[in-house]
Every structure is written in C-alpha cells, then in structure tokens.
Design a protein around this motif. Sequence first.
Motif, PDB file in Angstrom:
ATOM      1  N   ALA A 179       0.840  -1.202   0.000  1.00  0.00           N
ATOM      2  CA  ALA A 179       0.000   0.000   0.000  1.00  0.00           C
ATOM      3  C   ALA A 179       0.877   1.254   0.000  1.00  0.00           C
ATOM      4  CB  ALA A 179      -0.932  -0.014   1.213  1.00  0.00           C
ATOM      5  N   ASP A 211      -6.291   1.176   0.230  1.00  0.00           N
ATOM      6  CA  ASP A 211      -5.595   2.447  -0.041  1.00  0.00           C
ATOM      7  C   ASP A 211      -6.269   3.158  -1.191  1.00  0.00           C
ATOM      8  OD1 ASP A 211      -4.235   1.938  -2.693  1.00  0.00           O
ATOM      9  OD2 ASP A 211      -3.450   0.252  -1.544  1.00  0.00           O
ATOM     10  N   GLY A 244      -3.979   1.832  -7.714  1.00  0.00           N
ATOM     11  CA  GLY A 244      -4.897   0.745  -8.079  1.00  0.00           C
ATOM     12  C   GLY A 244      -4.268  -0.262  -9.034  1.00  0.00           C
ATOM     13  N   ASP A 270       2.993  -3.553 -13.456  1.00  0.00           N
ATOM     14  CA  ASP A 270       3.660  -2.648 -14.378  1.00  0.00           C
ATOM     15  C   ASP A 270       5.157  -2.798 -14.136  1.00  0.00           C
ATOM     16  OD1 ASP A 270       4.943  -0.551 -15.551  1.00  0.00           O
ATOM     17  OD2 ASP A 270       3.343   0.911 -15.152  1.00  0.00           O
ATOM     18  N   ASN A 292       7.340  -0.933 -11.311  1.00  0.00           N
ATOM     19  CA  ASN A 292       7.687  -1.711 -10.130  1.00  0.00           C
ATOM     20  C   ASN A 292       9.182  -1.812  -9.891  1.00  0.00           C
ATOM     21  OD1 ASN A 292       5.072  -1.982  -9.865  1.00  0.00           O
ATOM     22  ND2 ASN A 292       5.004  -4.209  -9.885  1.00  0.00           N
ATOM     23  N   VAL A 345       9.874  -7.801  -6.474  1.00  0.00           N
ATOM     24  CA  VAL A 345      10.069  -8.782  -7.540  1.00  0.00           C
ATOM     25  C   VAL A 345       8.797  -9.580  -7.794  1.00  0.00           C
ATOM     26  CG1 VAL A 345      12.564  -9.069  -7.466  1.00  0.00           C
ATOM     27  CG2 VAL A 345      11.131 -10.317  -5.853  1.00  0.00           C
ATOM     28  N   VAL A 385       6.727 -11.202  -5.464  1.00  0.00           N
ATOM     29  CA  VAL A 385       6.491 -12.406  -4.667  1.00  0.00           C
ATOM     30  C   VAL A 385       5.708 -12.106  -3.392  1.00  0.00           C
ATOM     31  CG1 VAL A 385       8.529 -13.565  -5.555  1.00  0.00           C
ATOM     32  CG2 VAL A 385       8.683 -12.293  -3.422  1.00  0.00           C
ATOM     33  N   LEU A 394       2.700 -10.850  -2.709  1.00  0.00           N
ATOM     34  CA  LEU A 394       1.319 -11.336  -2.633  1.00  0.00           C
ATOM     35  C   LEU A 394       1.248 -12.855  -2.742  1.00  0.00           C
ATOM     36  CD1 LEU A 394      -0.670  -8.622  -4.636  1.00  0.00           C
ATOM     37  CD2 LEU A 394      -0.595  -8.992  -2.172  1.00  0.00           C
ATOM     38  N   PHE A 411      -7.548  -4.982  -0.183  1.00  0.00           N
ATOM     39  CA  PHE A 411      -7.309  -6.399   0.039  1.00  0.00           C
ATOM     40  C   PHE A 411      -8.096  -6.838   1.269  1.00  0.00           C
ATOM     41  CE2 PHE A 411      -3.855  -5.133  -2.612  1.00  0.00           C
ATOM     42  CZ  PHE A 411      -3.597  -6.241  -3.405  1.00  0.00           C
TER      43      PHE A 411
END
Length: 466
Positions: free
Chosen positions: A367, A394, A398, A415, A419, A425, A427, A429, A455
């Motif tokens: 977030a 948040d 989005g 993206d 990112n 990298v 991982v 989530l 979430f």
Amino acid sequence: MRYSLRTKLTISYIVVILICVAIISIAANTVFENQFRQYVIDQQEKQAAETVTMIEQRYQAVDTWDVFYLENIGMNALENGMILKVTDAENHLVWDAMVHNDGLCHQMLTNMQENMQGYFSEWEGGYEEKQYAIYDRSAQVGTVSVGYYGPFYYTDRDLYFINTINNLLVWAGIVSLVAALIFGIVMSRQLSKPISRVIESAQRIAKGLFGEKVHEKSKTTEIRQLVDTVNDLGETLQRQQEASRQASLDIAHELRTPLTTMRGNLEAVMDGVMSLDEERVAVLYDEVLRLNRLVDDLGQLSRFERENLILNKVSFDVSDLTRRIVHNMQNDADVQGKRIVFSGKAETIYADIDKISQVLLNLISNALKFTHPGDLIEIAIQGDLQSTKILVKDNGIGIAEEDLPHIFERFYRADKSRNRRTGGVGVGLTIVESIVTAHNGTITVNSIENEGAEFSISLPKEKRNE
Ligand code: ADP
C-alpha cells in the motif's frame, strides 16, 4: 490386463445385450411355453366338447344316428387330432374312425408322436381316450369316445407357431448383438477419439509446449471439462514459465543496477578519482540495502515454498499485532507524506503470529509502495462468530482489470517498469496468499485503476487444539 476405452465399451454393450437375450429366452421358454401349453390343452378339450355337442344335437334333431353326419364330423375331428368312436345304448358300434380309415388314424397318431418327441427330447406320451355320454330326452342313447395322443399334443400348426416365435427370438438376438456391436464401436469412437486427442495435446504440454491448445468440440460434458482443464493447465504453465523467465530477467536487472553503481563508485575510489567520504559510503550502503531486500524477498519465497504448510499456531490479539505493525511503519509513511489509520477492537485468533505479521507487512508495504504522497491507507480488523477479517485499503494507483487475476502469481508485477522503481520482484502477494490458504482462509482484492485497491482477508474462527 489393460483394455482401451473402446474395447471396454464394446464389450459392455455386448454383455448387456447377451444378458437381455438370455433373460428373454429363458422367460419365453418358461412363461410362454407354459401359457401356450395350457392354451393348447384348453383348446383341445373345447374342441372335443364341441364335437360331442354337435353329435348330440344331430341325434336329437333326427332321433337316430346319422352315420353320414358322423363320418363328416369324424373325419374333420381326425384332422384336428381326435379319433372318434360312437356306440349306441346297447354298446353296439355306430361309427369308428379306426374302422373307417385305420391308415389315416395311425398316420395321425404317428405324426403327433413324432411332433412331440421331436419337440420335447424326453417326451413320454401315448394313446388316451375320453368318454362322453350322449343324451336324448334325459335318456342316454350312446357314448362318444374321443381318442387322442396324450396327455396333450401339438399339431403341425402349433409347432409352426412355436418355431416361428423361437426363430423370431433368435433373429432379435442376432440383430441386437450386431446393433450393440455397431453402437458400441460408434459410441466408444465418439468418446475415445476426443480423449486420445486430449492425451496427445497433454503429452505435448508435458514436453514443454505450453502454448499447445486442444481444439475439441465434444458434446460430452466431461470431455468438454477435460479439454478446458487441459487448456487452462497449459495456459497456467505458460504464464508461470513466462513469469519465471521474466523474473530471471528482472532479478538480473535488479542485481545489475546496484552492482554497477557500487562497482563504478569503488573503481572511482580505487583510481583516486573520488574520495571514500561519508556521502559515498551512504550511496554504497543504500545499494547494499537494495540488494539485501531483493535477496531477502527471493529467500523468503523459496523458504516459503518449502515450509509453506508448517504453522506454529498460538492464540493472540490480531488487532494488537496490527496496531504495533502500523506503529512501526508510521515513520516510513510520514517520510513519504502518507497517512495510515487503523481501526479495530480486540480480536483473538488462533494462528501463526509470525506468518500473519508477514501478511500484514507485505500488504501495508505494498500500500505504501503503490500510493502517492497525501494518500490514505486504512487498515481494519473486523470479527464475527465465524471469521476474522483483515482489511487493507488504499486510495493509490490501483490495479488494472487485466492484472487483477494474476497479482497473486509468483513474479507477477502489474507494471514492470514502474515496479522496478519500487524494488519488488512480485512475490509479496504470492507469500500472502499461501499463508492465508495455509490458515484455511481466503483473500480477495477489489481495485479500480487510479482509484485504489482493497485487500480483504477472511480467516475462519478456529478452536485451539489444546
Ligand atoms: P511486488 O514485490 O512487486 O510488490 P507483490 O506480489 O507484492 O509484488 O504484488 C504484485 C503486484 O501487484 C505489484 O507489482 C503491483 O503491481 C500490484 N499491487 C500489489 N498491491 C498493490 C496495491 N496496494 N496497489 C496497487 N497495486 C498493487
């Protein structure tokens, strides 16, 4: 022994038909045979009674024996298997089929015997007679004796009828068997052909050709499901493969950037172009931190994939834990000009405290990563009798609709270029989802691009196993 689906289906069709034919034959040979025999016996008794009545009526009409009439009736009866003998009240012979045509009578009896012995292999029968009294005005005027081949007999017509039925059954059996064979082959072909095609495609997928698609338009629900499942499997594997490939590229890139910076700085220091002052050390330290984070993420993921399901559960207040984590991250948020707010009453859960902390950390740092200065991050803990909910919301950048289904996949980043700046990298989530799943919970995400993301984790209330 292993048989193909086609052989199995064809065999089962034939077995079913054979059973049906056997049942019908047995039923026909017992029920039908008994019924028919009874019918024939009734018919023969009726014929005899009718013949006698006709003789009696003739006697009553002419008041004497009409030998010409008796001859007519007698010959007719002989054709139906009856040998007539008429005697008067004094037992004098009036008319006798044996006398009239001895040869024909014996021929008829032999014929009946042959019929019966030919039909019933262990037939035991013989000549039998039945006596009927003839009355005229209440006085007995004579006796008719009806001789026949007993206890009952089948005429040629009866046997023809029985044989026709039996032949019909045999033909019905043969036609059904052929039909079963054809049906079995056609049906099993319809089933096994698409399955064979799915197998071929699955084998190609197994060899690594993940782009392989099964184009099979079967009308069978299960086969359709199988085709869809194999296609989904191929797509998932392809996505995973692409994600891993992309991850290797990303990791290489992530490693290269800090390494190049550090190398450049160190070379400049060694060449005496730059001095190793505090500022230079700070730059180098930042790059080391960056590398550290990356290696930590990767290490965490691989560790997680190994020990995913080992949970060290304890009872604790998840609101308290969340409040502490939020407190610890407050400083980061302040520096970035973002607000974090927490709401929630005391809520005890039975879970792995370290892993739940990890979940909160990953969601809150995401977030923080994907919001702009001035944005708001809301964290809430809610509980009811069945479950505990952890919400992290948040109003940041989005997630695009097309990315939503994939964000829990390992190495997936919505993206890539954006990112890279944020240093993840892809991982975080994946780890969150596996922790939630290990706790028998669910995680869902709602998001509108440029409006924010929410979430929501639901953990079932679990009893302590103590
Ligand atoms: P990363 O290490 O890139 O953060 P994650 O697995 O944590 O990987 O997240 C996967 C992707 O999901 C992120 O790259 C990002 O695109 C998207 N994402 C996750 N959380 C948020 C959020 N709160 N807002 C917007 N996008 C998010």
